[in-house]
Design a protein around this motif. Structure first.
Motif, PDB file in Angstrom:
ATOM      1  N   ALA A 125     -26.689 -15.209 -13.099  1.00 38.52           N
ATOM      2  CA  ALA A 125     -25.236 -15.122 -12.968  1.00 38.52           C
ATOM      3  C   ALA A 125     -24.799 -14.049 -11.974  1.00 38.52           C
ATOM      4  CB  ALA A 125     -24.611 -14.843 -14.330  1.00 38.52           C
ATOM      5  N   PHE A 126     -25.687 -13.112 -11.645  1.00 39.43           N
ATOM      6  CA  PHE A 126     -25.337 -12.011 -10.747  1.00 39.43           C
ATOM      7  C   PHE A 126     -26.000 -12.185  -9.397  1.00 39.43           C
ATOM      8  CE2 PHE A 126     -24.977  -9.951 -14.951  1.00 39.43           C
ATOM      9  CZ  PHE A 126     -23.654  -9.568 -14.870  1.00 39.43           C
ATOM     10  N   LYS A 127     -25.243 -11.893  -8.374  1.00 32.41           N
ATOM     11  CA  LYS A 127     -25.816 -11.860  -7.035  1.00 32.41           C
ATOM     12  C   LYS A 127     -26.515 -10.524  -6.873  1.00 32.41           C
ATOM     13  CE  LYS A 127     -22.505 -14.987  -5.139  1.00 32.41           C
ATOM     14  NZ  LYS A 127     -21.292 -15.219  -4.453  1.00 32.41           N
ATOM     15  N   PRO A 128     -27.518 -10.443  -6.048  1.00 33.13           N
ATOM     16  CA  PRO A 128     -28.214  -9.160  -5.855  1.00 33.13           C
ATOM     17  C   PRO A 128     -27.241  -8.027  -5.538  1.00 33.13           C
ATOM     18  CG  PRO A 128     -29.346 -10.912  -4.700  1.00 33.13           C
ATOM     19  CD  PRO A 128     -28.057 -11.495  -5.217  1.00 33.13           C
ATOM     20  N   ARG A 129     -27.519  -6.873  -6.149  1.00 30.23           N
ATOM     21  CA  ARG A 129     -26.765  -5.639  -5.945  1.00 30.23           C
ATOM     22  C   ARG A 129     -25.301  -5.741  -6.363  1.00 30.23           C
ATOM     23  NH1 ARG A 129     -30.111  -5.619  -1.188  1.00 30.23           N
ATOM     24  NH2 ARG A 129     -31.760  -4.120  -1.514  1.00 30.23           N
ATOM     25  N   THR A 130     -25.003  -6.577  -7.336  1.00 25.62           N
ATOM     26  CA  THR A 130     -23.658  -6.631  -7.886  1.00 25.62           C
ATOM     27  C   THR A 130     -23.479  -5.432  -8.796  1.00 25.62           C
ATOM     28  OG1 THR A 130     -23.706  -9.026  -7.835  1.00 25.62           O
ATOM     29  CG2 THR A 130     -22.075  -8.034  -9.267  1.00 25.62           C
ATOM     30  N   THR A 131     -22.344  -4.782  -8.728  1.00 30.86           N
ATOM     31  CA  THR A 131     -22.130  -3.575  -9.536  1.00 30.86           C
ATOM     32  C   THR A 131     -22.173  -3.886 -11.019  1.00 30.86           C
ATOM     33  OG1 THR A 131     -19.733  -3.866  -9.331  1.00 30.86           O
ATOM     34  CG2 THR A 131     -20.793  -2.348  -7.791  1.00 30.86           C
ATOM     35  N   ASN A 132     -21.733  -5.058 -11.429  1.00 25.92           N
ATOM     36  CA  ASN A 132     -21.764  -5.421 -12.858  1.00 25.92           C
ATOM     37  C   ASN A 132     -23.189  -5.464 -13.393  1.00 25.92           C
ATOM     38  OD1 ASN A 132     -18.996  -5.634 -12.930  1.00 25.92           O
ATOM     39  ND2 ASN A 132     -18.993  -7.853 -12.666  1.00 25.92           N
ATOM     40  N   SER A 133     -24.119  -5.930 -12.586  1.00 32.06           N
ATOM     41  CA  SER A 133     -25.500  -6.043 -13.047  1.00 32.06           C
ATOM     42  C   SER A 133     -26.164  -4.679 -13.171  1.00 32.06           C
ATOM     43  CB  SER A 133     -26.306  -6.957 -12.123  1.00 32.06           C
ATOM     44  OG  SER A 133     -26.435  -6.379 -10.842  1.00 32.06           O
ATOM     45  N   ASP A 134     -25.709  -3.688 -12.420  1.00 36.10           N
ATOM     46  CA  ASP A 134     -26.299  -2.354 -12.480  1.00 36.10           C
ATOM     47  C   ASP A 134     -26.014  -1.656 -13.813  1.00 36.10           C
ATOM     48  OD1 ASP A 134     -27.314  -2.641  -9.959  1.00 36.10           O
ATOM     49  OD2 ASP A 134     -25.701  -1.536  -8.970  1.00 36.10           O
ATOM     50  N   ASN A 135     -24.910  -1.979 -14.441  1.00 38.38           N
ATOM     51  CA  ASN A 135     -24.503  -1.322 -15.684  1.00 38.38           C
ATOM     52  C   ASN A 135     -24.947  -2.071 -16.933  1.00 38.38           C
ATOM     53  OD1 ASN A 135     -23.192   0.678 -14.187  1.00 38.38           O
ATOM     54  ND2 ASN A 135     -21.339  -0.571 -14.050  1.00 38.38           N
ATOM     55  N   LEU A 136     -25.442  -3.273 -16.786  1.00 41.01           N
ATOM     56  CA  LEU A 136     -25.788  -4.112 -17.928  1.00 41.01           C
ATOM     57  C   LEU A 136     -27.075  -3.637 -18.593  1.00 41.01           C
ATOM     58  CD1 LEU A 136     -24.559  -6.666 -19.200  1.00 41.01           C
ATOM     59  CD2 LEU A 136     -26.152  -7.988 -17.825  1.00 41.01           C
ATOM     60  N   LYS A 137     -27.054  -3.590 -19.922  1.00 38.52           N
ATOM     61  CA  LYS A 137     -28.230  -3.208 -20.707  1.00 38.52           C
ATOM     62  C   LYS A 137     -28.563  -4.338 -21.671  1.00 38.52           C
ATOM     63  CE  LYS A 137     -26.860   1.615 -20.660  1.00 38.52           C
ATOM     64  NZ  LYS A 137     -26.377   2.722 -21.475  1.00 38.52           N
ATOM     65  N   ILE A 138     -29.773  -4.311 -22.185  1.00 34.26           N
ATOM     66  CA  ILE A 138     -30.215  -5.333 -23.134  1.00 34.26           C
ATOM     67  C   ILE A 138     -29.301  -5.369 -24.360  1.00 34.26           C
ATOM     68  CG2 ILE A 138     -32.076  -5.907 -24.765  1.00 34.26           C
ATOM     69  CD1 ILE A 138     -32.507  -6.838 -21.836  1.00 34.26           C
ATOM     70  N   GLU A 139     -28.843  -4.216 -24.837  1.00 41.22           N
ATOM     71  CA  GLU A 139     -27.977  -4.193 -26.017  1.00 41.22           C
ATOM     72  C   GLU A 139     -26.680  -4.959 -25.786  1.00 41.22           C
ATOM     73  OE1 GLU A 139     -27.008  -0.186 -27.091  1.00 41.22           O
ATOM     74  OE2 GLU A 139     -26.209   0.283 -25.121  1.00 41.22           O
ATOM     75  N   ASP A 140     -26.283  -5.140 -24.523  1.00 43.16           N
ATOM     76  CA  ASP A 140     -25.063  -5.874 -24.204  1.00 43.16           C
ATOM     77  C   ASP A 140     -25.244  -7.380 -24.301  1.00 43.16           C
ATOM     78  OD1 ASP A 140     -23.781  -3.422 -23.553  1.00 43.16           O
ATOM     79  OD2 ASP A 140     -24.576  -3.525 -21.505  1.00 43.16           O
ATOM     80  N   ILE A 141     -26.462  -7.852 -24.187  1.00 44.30           N
ATOM     81  CA  ILE A 141     -26.699  -9.299 -24.126  1.00 44.30           C
ATOM     82  C   ILE A 141     -27.620  -9.829 -25.225  1.00 44.30           C
ATOM     83  CG2 ILE A 141     -26.216  -9.501 -21.672  1.00 44.30           C
ATOM     84  CD1 ILE A 141     -29.239  -9.418 -21.151  1.00 44.30           C
ATOM     85  N   MET A 142     -28.245  -8.939 -25.986  1.00 46.19           N
ATOM     86  CA  MET A 142     -29.195  -9.380 -27.025  1.00 46.19           C
ATOM     87  C   MET A 142     -28.463 -10.113 -28.150  1.00 46.19           C
ATOM     88  SD  MET A 142     -29.987  -5.831 -29.030  1.00 46.19           S
ATOM     89  CE  MET A 142     -28.741  -5.104 -30.097  1.00 46.19           C
ATOM     90  N   SER A 143     -29.210 -10.947 -28.836  1.00 44.21           N
ATOM     91  CA  SER A 143     -28.705 -11.566 -30.053  1.00 44.21           C
ATOM     92  C   SER A 143     -28.967 -10.599 -31.203  1.00 44.21           C
ATOM     93  CB  SER A 143     -29.428 -12.888 -30.323  1.00 44.21           C
ATOM     94  OG  SER A 143     -29.071 -13.380 -31.586  1.00 44.21           O
ATOM     95  N   LYS A 144     -27.955 -10.344 -31.995  1.00 38.29           N
ATOM     96  CA  LYS A 144     -28.122  -9.439 -33.132  1.00 38.29           C
ATOM     97  C   LYS A 144     -28.588 -10.187 -34.374  1.00 38.29           C
ATOM     98  CE  LYS A 144     -24.996  -6.126 -31.266  1.00 38.29           C
ATOM     99  NZ  LYS A 144     -23.621  -5.928 -30.946  1.00 38.29           N
ATOM    100  N   ASP A 145     -28.619 -11.513 -34.292  1.00 38.41           N
ATOM    101  CA  ASP A 145     -29.080 -12.340 -35.407  1.00 38.41           C
ATOM    102  C   ASP A 145     -30.579 -12.569 -35.276  1.00 38.41           C
ATOM    103  OD1 ASP A 145     -26.491 -12.608 -36.439  1.00 38.41           O
ATOM    104  OD2 ASP A 145     -26.085 -14.298 -35.099  1.00 38.41           O
ATOM    105  N   ILE A 146     -31.340 -11.725 -35.930  1.00 40.57           N
ATOM    106  CA  ILE A 146     -32.796 -11.850 -35.891  1.00 40.57           C
ATOM    107  C   ILE A 146     -33.216 -12.676 -37.098  1.00 40.57           C
ATOM    108  CG2 ILE A 146     -34.988 -10.634 -35.849  1.00 40.57           C
ATOM    109  CD1 ILE A 146     -33.392  -8.125 -35.030  1.00 40.57           C
ATOM    110  N   ILE A 147     -33.881 -13.786 -36.842  1.00 41.13           N
ATOM    111  CA  ILE A 147     -34.352 -14.624 -37.935  1.00 41.13           C
ATOM    112  C   ILE A 147     -35.765 -14.168 -38.289  1.00 41.13           C
ATOM    113  CG2 ILE A 147     -34.821 -16.966 -38.706  1.00 41.13           C
ATOM    114  CD1 ILE A 147     -32.642 -17.878 -36.763  1.00 41.13           C
TER     115      ILE A 147
END
Length: 134
Positions: free
Chosen positions: A59-81
């Motif tokens: 979803a991000f183009k190389p060197r997009t500022t949004n991608s630089d700030n993104l962490k796994i905690e922002d995108i992980m699923s919190k529902d662990i089965i």
């Protein structure tokens, strides 16, 4: 057969502050398609899959500022089965099928002790250790 007899005892995990590209590199290096996200006390707080990362990184183009700030905690699923180490392999297979996932975190005494995947179960069937009922 119980889950503990077929599970992988190594849990490949990642820190919630890791950048998505770091998680992708770890998956590649370890040869896995999911990472469990652990807090500083080694308690599971989320899970991130290969497909999650491909979607985000695509979803991000190389060197997009949004991608630089993104962490796994922002995108992980919190529902662990999860599944208990003492449960039957058949229960693990049914749970994965119903939840449409390919792996479960195995718990014992409220602590993560391993991972069981569809591939693990297929290997048992292929080796004729686990024979499906028809």
């Amino acid at each position: 057969m119980e889950v503990r007899e077929a599970m992988n005892k190594g849990i490949i995990s990642i820190d919630p502050n890791t950048r998505p590209i770091g998680a992708f590199e770890k998956m590649y290096k370890e040869g896995v398609r999911r990472l469990f996200v652990m807090d500083e006390s080694e308690n599971p707080i989320g899970v991130i899959s290969y497909l999650d990362l491909v979607g985000i990184l695509g979803a991000f183009k190389p060197r997009t500022t949004n991608s630089d700030n993104l962490k796994i905690e922002d995108i992980m699923s919190k529902d662990i089965i999860t599944i208990s180490a003492g449960d039957k392999i058949e229960d693990a297979a049914n749970l994965m099928l119903r939840a449409d996932i390919s792996g479960l975190l195995v718990m014992e005494n409220e602590k993560p002790v391993g991972v069981i995947t569809k591939t693990d179960i297929c290997r048992l069937v292929a080796a004729e250790i686990l024979v499906p009922e028809y």
